[in-house]
Design a protein around this motif. Sequence first.
Motif, short mmCIF file in Angstrom:
data_model
loop_
_atom_site.label_atom_id
_atom_site.label_comp_id
_atom_site.label_asym_id
_atom_site.label_seq_id
_atom_site.Cartn_x
_atom_site.Cartn_y
_atom_site.Cartn_z
N PRO A 1 106.39 83.93 94.26
CA PRO A 1 105.41 84.90 93.76
C PRO A 1 105.08 85.92 94.83
O PRO A 1 105.41 85.75 96.01
CB PRO A 1 104.20 84.01 93.45
N ASP A 2 104.41 86.98 94.43
CA ASP A 2 103.98 88.00 95.38
C ASP A 2 102.84 87.50 96.25
O ASP A 2 102.74 87.86 97.43
CB ASP A 2 103.54 89.26 94.63
N LEU A 3 101.98 86.67 95.65
CA LEU A 3 100.80 86.16 96.34
C LEU A 3 100.70 84.65 96.19
O LEU A 3 101.02 84.10 95.13
CB LEU A 3 99.52 86.79 95.78
N LEU A 4 100.25 84.00 97.25
CA LEU A 4 100.00 82.57 97.21
C LEU A 4 98.57 82.34 97.68
O LEU A 4 98.20 82.75 98.78
CB LEU A 4 100.99 81.82 98.11
N LYS A 5 97.77 81.71 96.85
CA LYS A 5 96.36 81.50 97.16
C LYS A 5 96.15 80.08 97.67
O LYS A 5 96.42 79.11 96.94
CB LYS A 5 95.49 81.77 95.93
N LEU A 6 95.71 79.96 98.90
CA LEU A 6 95.46 78.65 99.48
C LEU A 6 94.30 77.97 98.74
O LEU A 6 93.26 78.58 98.50
CB LEU A 6 95.09 78.78 100.96
N ASP A 7 94.48 76.70 98.43
CA ASP A 7 93.41 75.94 97.81
C ASP A 7 92.23 75.83 98.77
O ASP A 7 92.40 75.67 99.98
CB ASP A 7 93.91 74.55 97.43
N MET A 8 91.02 75.92 98.24
CA MET A 8 89.85 75.87 99.09
C MET A 8 89.70 74.54 99.83
O MET A 8 89.03 74.47 100.86
CB MET A 8 88.58 76.17 98.28
#
Length: 254
Positions: A175-182
């Motif tokens: 993907p273009d972005l990967l969001k780290l889990d909180m």
Amino acid sequence: MNKPAVLFDESHCEQCACGNGLDFSFSFAFQPIVDAVNKTVFAYEALVRGPEGQGAMTVLGKVNEHNQYAFDQICRVKAVKLASRLDMQAMLSINFMPNAVYQAEYCIRTTLAAAQTYQFDTRKIIFEVIEGEKMTSVEHLTSIIEAYQTMGFHTAIDDFGAGYSRYNLMISSPPDLLKLDMGLVRDIHQEPNKQAVVSGIITMMCQLGGRIVAEGVETPEEYFWLRSQGITLYQGYLFARPGFECLPEPVFPD
């Protein structure tokens, strides 16, 4: 599999924007994803809420296998309509349900019609898959990501590291972005094991050509450690809480 009947005209968009097809109503709050380098809003994530701002679970608890397709489609239209009404200049991040998308090229038509109806630039849309949703087929999710990217949309994986990490997807169609889990972000400044895991993810995304969003950042200490590792995109209470049907202005730590 029979395809649901989907009309892609303005009247259909208005029906979706009103929630036609569901027996419950909902709206959105928006939380900024900030660019710490330029101190600007990179995007706003549309977070589902009850019609008077009630928590997400009051809505999501009513979604099931029988109405998830209608809910997914209506979410997209309502998010685009509200973003347009608020004159959103940043990108718009919309969560989508992979199991409600049986064919990406077909299911996207309602979104495209909504963008045209409400005059919202489709190049500003990010489709964000909830990483915790168990998929029956990695190949199915890969096909969705590839189709959306081919059509010019940005893509993101939410809550990466929360339990169903899709490394196969990272290999086949990053993907273009990967969001780290909180859960990885919380107290990372004082937890070496988390630091090692996040450092590995940073290296991976750097080599894959994508960007990382640190999600759920609540303290300056978390932010400054992540910033020291080169992460530039952030989301969390440290910058702004979600605003119901409005676009909150973020604050930046010194």
